[in-house]
Each structure stands twice: as structure tokens, then as C-alpha cells.
Design a protein around this motif. Structure first.
Motif, PDB file in Angstrom:
ATOM      1  N   SER A  23     -17.215  27.859 -17.000  1.00 54.89           N
ATOM      2  CA  SER A  23     -17.837  27.803 -17.951  1.00 54.89           C
ATOM      3  C   SER A  23     -18.263  29.732 -17.768  1.00 54.89           C
ATOM      4  N   GLY A  24     -17.496  30.022 -18.696  1.00 55.95           N
ATOM      5  CA  GLY A  24     -17.557  31.472 -18.953  1.00 55.95           C
ATOM      6  C   GLY A  24     -17.278  32.446 -17.843  1.00 55.95           C
ATOM      7  N   SER A  25     -17.750  33.100 -17.081  1.00 57.12           N
ATOM      8  CA  SER A  25     -17.581  34.341 -16.050  1.00 57.12           C
ATOM      9  C   SER A  25     -17.862  33.036 -14.533  1.00 57.12           C
ATOM     10  N   THR A  26     -18.833  32.242 -15.164  1.00 53.36           N
ATOM     11  CA  THR A  26     -19.263  31.135 -13.824  1.00 53.36           C
ATOM     12  C   THR A  26     -17.781  29.984 -13.583  1.00 53.36           C
ATOM     13  N   VAL A  27     -17.645  30.122 -12.526  1.00 49.58           N
ATOM     14  CA  VAL A  27     -16.319  28.477 -11.884  1.00 49.58           C
ATOM     15  C   VAL A  27     -16.978  28.057 -10.674  1.00 49.58           C
ATOM     16  N   ILE A  28     -17.459  26.602 -11.181  1.00 50.49           N
ATOM     17  CA  ILE A  28     -17.480  25.717  -9.818  1.00 50.49           C
ATOM     18  C   ILE A  28     -16.502  25.134  -9.280  1.00 50.49           C
ATOM     19  N   ALA A  29     -16.653  25.244  -7.970  1.00 49.07           N
ATOM     20  CA  ALA A  29     -15.583  24.218  -7.606  1.00 49.07           C
ATOM     21  C   ALA A  29     -16.729  22.610  -7.425  1.00 49.07           C
ATOM     22  N   SER A  59     -14.510  36.941  -6.623  1.00 49.02           N
ATOM     23  CA  SER A  59     -15.641  36.313  -6.785  1.00 49.02           C
ATOM     24  C   SER A  59     -16.955  37.674  -6.502  1.00 49.02           C
ATOM     25  N   LYS A  60     -18.058  37.719  -7.169  1.00 46.90           N
ATOM     26  CA  LYS A  60     -19.298  38.831  -6.921  1.00 46.90           C
ATOM     27  C   LYS A  60     -20.438  38.343  -5.738  1.00 46.90           C
ATOM     28  N   ALA A  61     -20.046  37.050  -6.398  1.00 48.00           N
ATOM     29  CA  ALA A  61     -20.985  36.253  -5.708  1.00 48.00           C
ATOM     30  C   ALA A  61     -21.411  34.403  -5.363  1.00 48.00           C
ATOM     31  N   MET A 114     -26.728  36.888  -7.425  1.00 48.94           N
ATOM     32  CA  MET A 114     -26.799  35.965  -6.558  1.00 48.94           C
ATOM     33  C   MET A 114     -28.667  35.251  -6.855  1.00 48.94           C
ATOM     34  N   ALA A 115     -29.420  35.639  -7.244  1.00 50.09           N
ATOM     35  CA  ALA A 115     -30.369  35.327  -7.380  1.00 50.09           C
ATOM     36  C   ALA A 115     -30.084  34.415  -8.536  1.00 50.09           C
ATOM     37  N   LYS A 116     -29.497  34.952  -9.706  1.00 48.89           N
ATOM     38  CA  LYS A 116     -29.224  33.611 -10.291  1.00 48.89           C
ATOM     39  C   LYS A 116     -28.707  32.490 -10.693  1.00 48.89           C
ATOM     40  N   LEU A 117     -27.492  32.634 -10.127  1.00 44.36           N
ATOM     41  CA  LEU A 117     -27.001  31.562  -9.177  1.00 44.36           C
ATOM     42  C   LEU A 117     -27.586  30.701  -9.053  1.00 44.36           C
ATOM     43  N   GLU A 118     -28.488  31.589  -6.924  1.00 39.07           N
ATOM     44  CA  GLU A 118     -29.722  30.558  -6.790  1.00 39.07           C
ATOM     45  C   GLU A 118     -30.062  29.686  -7.864  1.00 39.07           C
ATOM     46  N   LYS A 119     -31.073  29.711  -9.325  1.00 39.32           N
ATOM     47  CA  LYS A 119     -31.703  29.611  -9.825  1.00 39.32           C
ATOM     48  C   LYS A 119     -31.039  28.380 -11.126  1.00 39.32           C
ATOM     49  N   ALA A 120     -29.937  28.560 -10.978  1.00 38.57           N
ATOM     50  CA  ALA A 120     -29.105  27.421 -11.489  1.00 38.57           C
ATOM     51  C   ALA A 120     -28.270  26.409 -10.688  1.00 38.57           C
ATOM     52  N   ALA A 121     -27.902  27.030  -9.226  1.00 38.26           N
ATOM     53  CA  ALA A 121     -27.864  25.745  -8.144  1.00 38.26           C
ATOM     54  C   ALA A 121     -28.466  24.313  -7.861  1.00 38.26           C
ATOM     55  N   LEU A 122     -27.534  23.064  -8.092  1.00 39.72           N
ATOM     56  CA  LEU A 122     -28.573  21.966  -7.588  1.00 39.72           C
ATOM     57  C   LEU A 122     -29.549  21.556  -6.900  1.00 39.72           C
ATOM     58  N   ALA A 123     -31.008  21.761  -6.734  1.00 33.82           N
ATOM     59  CA  ALA A 123     -32.055  21.374  -6.148  1.00 33.82           C
ATOM     60  C   ALA A 123     -32.223  20.213  -5.942  1.00 33.82           C
ATOM     61  N   GLU A 141     -19.362  18.400  -2.010  1.00 35.22           N
ATOM     62  CA  GLU A 141     -20.189  19.917  -1.962  1.00 35.22           C
ATOM     63  C   GLU A 141     -20.013  20.658  -3.119  1.00 35.22           C
ATOM     64  N   VAL A 142     -20.734  21.312  -4.086  1.00 31.18           N
ATOM     65  CA  VAL A 142     -20.940  22.213  -4.713  1.00 31.18           C
ATOM     66  C   VAL A 142     -21.141  23.406  -4.738  1.00 31.18           C
ATOM     67  N   VAL A 143     -19.685  24.395  -5.364  1.00 32.94           N
ATOM     68  CA  VAL A 143     -20.668  25.637  -4.620  1.00 32.94           C
ATOM     69  C   VAL A 143     -20.130  26.337  -6.488  1.00 32.94           C
ATOM     70  N   LEU A 144     -20.924  27.609  -6.810  1.00 31.75           N
ATOM     71  CA  LEU A 144     -20.907  27.965  -7.677  1.00 31.75           C
ATOM     72  C   LEU A 144     -20.676  29.584  -7.548  1.00 31.75           C
ATOM     73  N   LEU A 145     -19.551  30.236  -7.958  1.00 33.01           N
ATOM     74  CA  LEU A 145     -19.624  31.258  -7.290  1.00 33.01           C
ATOM     75  C   LEU A 145     -19.008  31.834  -9.493  1.00 33.01           C
ATOM     76  N   ALA A 146     -19.068  32.887  -9.275  1.00 33.59           N
ATOM     77  CA  ALA A 146     -19.955  34.628 -10.264  1.00 33.59           C
ATOM     78  C   ALA A 146     -18.644  35.122 -10.421  1.00 33.59           C
ATOM     79  N   TYR A 147     -17.830  35.508 -11.502  1.00 36.63           N
ATOM     80  CA  TYR A 147     -16.858  36.306 -11.255  1.00 36.63           C
ATOM     81  C   TYR A 147     -16.991  37.762 -12.736  1.00 36.63           C
ATOM     82  N   ASP A 148     -16.364  38.282 -12.453  1.00 40.87           N
ATOM     83  CA  ASP A 148     -15.898  38.577 -14.051  1.00 40.87           C
ATOM     84  C   ASP A 148     -15.305  38.074 -15.566  1.00 40.87           C
TER      85      ASP A 148
END
Length: 194
Positions: free
Chosen positions: A147-153, A52-54, A1-10, A72-79
């Protein structure tokens, strides 16, 4: 979750857009009918699909008052395997005639059609659809990029009131568009945090 927060737009990441945290929600219990349309419904909400994991969500609005589209931009972490499967099932649902109209809880979506996808990431899928909300028509354009194991909607939405004064003379406002600068900024920021 922390990694996705860091990657999310600000704020400041996308010029001329205000960025806000969208409230995170757990996966909904609403029943999607037909069931094969569930991937389409999942990408319409800030809720995380069960696989999704986070996830983290951001809402972007233009500082240009003439642009009424919200994205709306949603970042989703998966295997990795689940990320690829998510894209496959989403792609199939956009092309399924059964999903031209589908229900999701109290919402009825219609006019589902595949759209040209962004040429970025490892793969991408885009579609558009609409639903009625009282006298209003909500129109959605969704682009999903892996992008890899991250899905962005990326979900762009605008609202049209066909009963408003002057609506007939002015015609329908343009369909919402997922702005390229938002997609590019998000993928660039994700790449920097990997």
C-alpha cells in the motif's frame, strides 16, 4: 517507526483475535540458497529486509481454541521504488522452479507454490510452503500486500504432527489461511494513519 507503530494492529482491532507485539529482529545473516529465493525467506520472519527503513511486528492468535493457526503481521516501511522492487522480486521468486525447495540457514523449505493473492492494496502476492521441525511439519501461507511505500507481510502457520495418535484417521489439518478480516483490519488501520 512511530508511524508504523500507530498503524499496527492492537487488541480490539480484530474481533475474536488476541494481538501481541512480536519481538523485532534485525535482518538475519543466514545464507539463502539459491540466492534468488531470499525474498521468500525474508517474508517468513519478523526480521526486516535490509532495504526496509523500519518495521513492526504483531502476532495474532484466534480466541477460538479449535483454530490453531497463528498469524504474524509485519509492517515494513520502504522508499516507494524499493517497495515496488520488493514486490517484483517476491513475485518472481514465487514462480521460480529454483525456489520450489530452498535453504535458509538451518531450515529447508519445500513445496513453494504461488497462491491466489488478496484483491486489495496497490498489489499483492501470496505463496505457500512448508518445512520440517523435528517430527513436525510446519506449513506456511504468506500474503504480502503493498500500500504505497508500505509493504505488509501476513504469515499464517500451523503445525502438523503426522506421528500423533489418530493422525492417519483424521488426515492432515487444513492448510493455514490468512484470514480476510486480519488483512482488511490492517489495511483499514494503515489508511487511517496516513
Amino acid at each position: 517507526m512511530a508511524k508504523l507503530e500507530k498503524a499496527a494492529l492492537a487488541s480490539g482491532d480484530v474481533k475474536k483475535y488476541k494481538v501481541e507485539k512480536a519481538p523485532a529482529k534485525a535482518a538475519g545473516e543466514a545464507r539463502v540458497t539459491p540466492a534468488e529465493c531470499r525474498p521468500l525467506a525474508e517474508m517468513l520472519d519478523a526480521a526486516a529486509p535490509q532495504e526496509s527503513k523500519a518495521h513492526v511486528s504483531r502476532a495474532l492468535s484466534s480466541t477460538d481454541v479449535a483454530n490453531t493457526t497463528t498469524t504474524e503481521v509485519v509492517l515494513l516501511a520502504y522508499d516507494q521504488g524499493d517497495a515496488e522492487k520488493t514486490m517484483d522480486t517476491l513475485r518472481a521468486a514465487t514462480k521460480s522452479k529454483k525456489c520450489a525447495t530452498f535453504g535458509d540457514g538451518g531450515h529447508r523449505y519445500f513445496g513453494t507454490r504461488p497462491q491466489p493473492a488478496p484483491v486489495t492494496g496497490d498489489e499483492a502476492v501470496s505463496y505457500k510452503l512448508a518445512n520440517r521441525s523435528g517430527e513436525f511439519l510446519e506449513r506456511h501461507r504468506v500474503s504480502v500486500v503493498r500500500s504505497g511505500s508500505t509493504v505488509i507481510a501476513f504469515r499464517a502457520v500451523n503445525i502438523f504432527d503426522p506421528q500423533a495418535a489418530g493422525a492417519e484417521e483424521n488426515g492432515n489439518p487444513a492448510d493455514p489461511v490468512v484470514a480476510e478480516e486480519i488483512v482488511d483490519a490492517q489495511l483499514a488501520k494503515l489508511a487511517r494513519t496516513k
